[in-house]
Scaffold this active site. Structure first.
Site, PDB file in Angstrom:
ATOM      1  N   GLY A 180      73.545  61.492  30.336  1.00 15.14           N
ATOM      2  CA  GLY A 180      74.252  60.979  31.512  1.00 15.14           C
ATOM      3  C   GLY A 180      73.593  60.925  32.890  1.00 15.14           C
ATOM      4  O   GLY A 180      74.145  60.994  33.877  1.00 15.14           O
ATOM      5  N   SER A 198      86.532  69.686  32.767  1.00 14.62           N
ATOM      6  CA  SER A 198      86.963  69.340  33.833  1.00 14.62           C
ATOM      7  C   SER A 198      88.300  69.946  34.074  1.00 14.62           C
ATOM      8  O   SER A 198      88.925  70.741  33.041  1.00 14.62           O
ATOM      9  CB  SER A 198      87.654  67.633  33.255  1.00 14.62           C
ATOM     10  N   SER A 199      88.945  69.972  35.317  1.00 12.64           N
ATOM     11  CA  SER A 199      89.848  70.743  35.460  1.00 12.64           C
ATOM     12  C   SER A 199      91.395  70.307  34.748  1.00 12.64           C
ATOM     13  O   SER A 199      92.368  71.116  34.638  1.00 12.64           O
ATOM     14  CB  SER A 199      90.445  70.712  36.920  1.00 12.64           C
ATOM     15  N   CYS A 200      91.172  69.016  34.184  1.00 10.05           N
ATOM     16  CA  CYS A 200      92.281  68.625  33.412  1.00 10.05           C
ATOM     17  C   CYS A 200      92.518  69.261  32.019  1.00 10.05           C
ATOM     18  O   CYS A 200      93.595  69.077  31.444  1.00 10.05           O
ATOM     19  CB  CYS A 200      92.289  67.053  33.391  1.00 10.05           C
ATOM     20  N   TYR A 245      91.244  62.855  26.980  1.00  8.92           N
ATOM     21  CA  TYR A 245      90.026  63.369  27.606  1.00  8.92           C
ATOM     22  C   TYR A 245      90.173  65.030  27.915  1.00  8.92           C
ATOM     23  O   TYR A 245      89.220  65.486  27.687  1.00  8.92           O
ATOM     24  CB  TYR A 245      90.146  62.755  29.156  1.00  8.92           C
ATOM     25  N   LYS A 278      87.504  67.770  26.361  1.00  7.51           N
ATOM     26  CA  LYS A 278      86.697  68.849  27.024  1.00  7.51           C
ATOM     27  C   LYS A 278      87.011  69.933  26.619  1.00  7.51           C
ATOM     28  O   LYS A 278      86.140  70.732  26.794  1.00  7.51           O
ATOM     29  CB  LYS A 278      87.205  68.470  28.528  1.00  7.51           C
ATOM     30  N   HIS A 301      88.803  56.398  39.917  1.00  9.37           N
ATOM     31  CA  HIS A 301      89.298  57.701  40.185  1.00  9.37           C
ATOM     32  C   HIS A 301      90.206  57.442  41.892  1.00  9.37           C
ATOM     33  O   HIS A 301      89.677  56.525  42.530  1.00  9.37           O
ATOM     34  CB  HIS A 301      88.477  58.779  40.368  1.00  9.37           C
ATOM     35  N   ARG A 315      95.568  67.177  44.710  1.00  7.64           N
ATOM     36  CA  ARG A 315      94.328  67.251  44.064  1.00  7.64           C
ATOM     37  C   ARG A 315      93.503  68.195  44.846  1.00  7.64           C
ATOM     38  O   ARG A 315      93.217  68.033  46.212  1.00  7.64           O
ATOM     39  CB  ARG A 315      93.741  65.881  43.989  1.00  7.64           C
TER      40      ARG A 315
HETATM   41  O1  GFB Z   1      91.842  60.275  40.477  1.00  4.84           O
HETATM   42  P1  GFB Z   1      93.022  59.828  39.768  1.00  4.84           P
HETATM   43  O2  GFB Z   1      92.887  58.450  39.052  1.00  4.84           O
HETATM   44  O3  GFB Z   1      92.883  61.137  38.772  1.00  4.84           O
HETATM   45  O4  GFB Z   1      94.473  60.125  40.484  1.00  4.84           O
HETATM   46  P2  GFB Z   1      93.837  62.354  38.119  1.00  4.84           P
HETATM   47  C1  GFB Z   1      94.628  60.913  41.420  1.00  4.84           C
HETATM   48  C2  GFB Z   1      96.172  60.745  42.056  1.00  4.84           C
HETATM   49  O5  GFB Z   1      95.890  59.803  42.908  1.00  4.84           O
HETATM   50  C3  GFB Z   1      97.375  60.425  41.052  1.00  4.84           C
HETATM   51  C4  GFB Z   1      96.816  58.687  42.972  1.00  4.84           C
HETATM   52  O6  GFB Z   1      98.473  60.766  41.626  1.00  4.84           O
HETATM   53  C5  GFB Z   1      97.116  58.798  41.331  1.00  4.84           C
HETATM   54  O7  GFB Z   1      98.545  58.186  41.325  1.00  4.84           O
HETATM   55  N1  GFB Z   1      96.425  57.472  43.393  1.00  4.84           N
HETATM   56  C6  GFB Z   1      96.852  56.755  44.488  1.00  4.84           C
HETATM   57  C7  GFB Z   1      95.453  56.868  42.827  1.00  4.84           C
HETATM   58  N2  GFB Z   1      96.208  55.738  44.405  1.00  4.84           N
HETATM   59  C8  GFB Z   1      95.215  55.252  43.721  1.00  4.84           C
HETATM   60  C9  GFB Z   1      94.413  54.587  43.239  1.00  4.84           C
HETATM   61  O8  GFB Z   1      94.170  53.410  43.877  1.00  4.84           O
HETATM   62  N3  GFB Z   1      93.790  54.868  42.267  1.00  4.84           N
HETATM   63  C10 GFB Z   1      93.884  55.888  41.414  1.00  4.84           C
HETATM   64  N4  GFB Z   1      92.884  56.139  40.376  1.00  4.84           N
HETATM   65  N5  GFB Z   1      94.844  56.939  41.780  1.00  4.84           N
HETATM   66  C11 GFB Z   1      92.137  61.980  35.999  1.00  4.84           C
HETATM   67  C12 GFB Z   1      92.165  61.992  34.702  1.00  4.84           C
HETATM   68  O9  GFB Z   1      93.246  62.442  36.414  1.00  4.84           O
HETATM   69  O10 GFB Z   1      91.115  63.061  36.695  1.00  4.84           O
HETATM   70  C13 GFB Z   1      90.790  62.133  34.494  1.00  4.84           C
HETATM   71  O11 GFB Z   1      92.928  60.886  34.329  1.00  4.84           O
HETATM   72  C14 GFB Z   1      89.940  63.299  34.928  1.00  4.84           C
HETATM   73  O12 GFB Z   1      91.143  62.500  32.762  1.00  4.84           O
HETATM   74  C15 GFB Z   1      90.172  63.094  36.200  1.00  4.84           C
HETATM   75  O13 GFB Z   1      90.394  64.509  34.559  1.00  4.84           O
HETATM   76  C16 GFB Z   1      89.310  63.875  37.097  1.00  4.84           C
HETATM   77  O14 GFB Z   1      93.680  63.438  38.792  1.00  4.84           O
HETATM   78  O15 GFB Z   1      95.373  61.996  38.049  1.00  4.84           O
END
Ligand code: GFB
Length: 310
Positions: A12, A109-111, A138, A142, A181, A211
């Site tokens: 990667g 990952s922290s998830c 995911y 992990k 993300h 987060r």
């Molecule tokens: O970064 P994100 O997709 O990851 O979303 P997760 C984090 C938060 O940001 C959620 C909000 O509460 C989303 O609803 N958010 C607000 C947005 N606007 C946006 C946007 O435009 N795009 C995105 N993507 N989010 C992921 C996991 O979860 O984190 C993976 O699905 C992995 O498996 C990764 O662990 C680190 O923290 O929710």
């Protein structure tokens, strides 16, 4: 264990995490790298992975290859997030064992922690409850990767270590508007709104989810630190020990980008895990702490975006 000329394979190495680890290893004086792009080597294929390890015989392996994406990408293709990641991990770890790799570092990952885990989450809370459903595939992959390292150490006496980083952002991130993300998504949304003069930007969810965010170069620094200093069967949380609400993050991204319009929240979109804050005292006690504060890291990432994403 590591010599400056040890042959290092970063699985990667073109991704955000792998490329940052490669930069840090080069800065630390390591010189002997071997790599393949995903087009050249499909790590989901056991035969191809074995053949590569037999031909190249790396001494040190960093397992940063993974299928990654934000909350929507995870929800859209949970089977691929589970299957691709399980196959990559199982193939690389088994090939490493069969070819006598001296040390391997696995990126989790922290998830992996339960959705309703007490906060901040300590390493020992793993498997105390159900994981967040939006990224169950995911998370389970992990957990499996980390357990493979642990159990290979127990059964085969290998030296495979694991880190669990919080949400990462930085150079080389994926700025796709839907599948990325939150940090790259917001940088792109606020930048495009600034350029087009849009009145408002829509942020997903309630804005209340929290987060913990780490600049990827800091995560890479922690990986090099542990590769050089740790052997054993424990894993380490890697983060800042601080979190922000998505609303606070959106405000900070808007400031960094220089957008002065409004922010609206689309509550029809999922929040995912309500809070994902890790307790990072174990790594601090082992001698490592993050350096880059959120606003500084966001500014560096925005600069990278402006230079590299047209
Ligand atoms: O970064 P994100 O997709 O990851 O979303 P997760 C984090 C938060 O940001 C959620 C909000 O509460 C989303 O609803 N958010 C607000 C947005 N606007 C946006 C946007 O435009 N795009 C995105 N993507 N989010 C992921 C996991 O979860 O984190 C993976 O699905 C992995 O498996 C990764 O662990 C680190 O923290 O929710």
């Amino acid at each position: 264990m590591l010599n400056k000329d040890s042959k290092i394979y970063i699985a990667g190495h073109r991704g955000m995490a792998g490329s940052a680890i490669m930069r840090k290893l080069k800065e630390a004086g390591y010189t002997n790298f071997v790599g393949r792009s995903s087009g050249e080597l499909d790590l989901r294929c056991q035969d191809a992975t074995m053949k590569f390890f037999e031909e190249e015989k790396p001494e040190i392996v960093v397992l940063a290859a993974a299928k990654v994406g934000g909350i929507m990408a995870n929800m859209e293709s949970p089977a691929s997030f589970l299957y691709d990641n399980l196959m990559i991990e199982a193939n690389v770890i088994e090939a490493a064992r069969r070819t006598g790799v001296k040390k391997l570092l696995f990126l989790g990952s922290s998830c992996i922690y339960p959705r309703l885990s007490p906060q901040p989450m300590k390493e020992e809370y793993l498997l105390d409850g159900k994981v967040e459903p939006t990224n169950e595939g995911y998370a389970i992959a992990k957990i499996a990767g980390m357990k493979l390292c642990e159990m290979y150490n127990r059964q085969y006496g290998t030296d495979y270590i694991s880190v669990m980083p919080c949400n990462l952002y930085g150079y080389g991130d994926n700025f796709d508007p839907v599948r990325s993300h939150v940090v790259p998504a917001l940088i792109r949304k606020y930048h495009e709104a600034k350029v087009s003069g849009a009145e408002s930007v829509t942020v997903w969810g309630t804005g209340k989810a929290r987060r913990e965010l780490l600049f990827t170069d800091d995560m890479a620094d922690a990986c090099v630190y542990l590769l050089e200093s740790y052997s054993g069967n424990e894993f380490f949380n890697v983060g800042t020990g601080k979190d922000v609400s998505i609303a606070e993050l959106a405000k900070t991204v808007a400031e960094v980008v220089g957008y002065e319009g409004k922010t609206e929240f689309d509550t029809s979109k999922p929040d995912g895990m309500p809070q994902k804050l890790m307790d990072c005292t174990k790594l601090e006690k082992a001698g490592w702490k993050y350096k880059t504060e959120l606003k500084e890291g966001l500014a560096k990432t925005y600069e990278w975006f402006l230079k590299n994403c047209k």
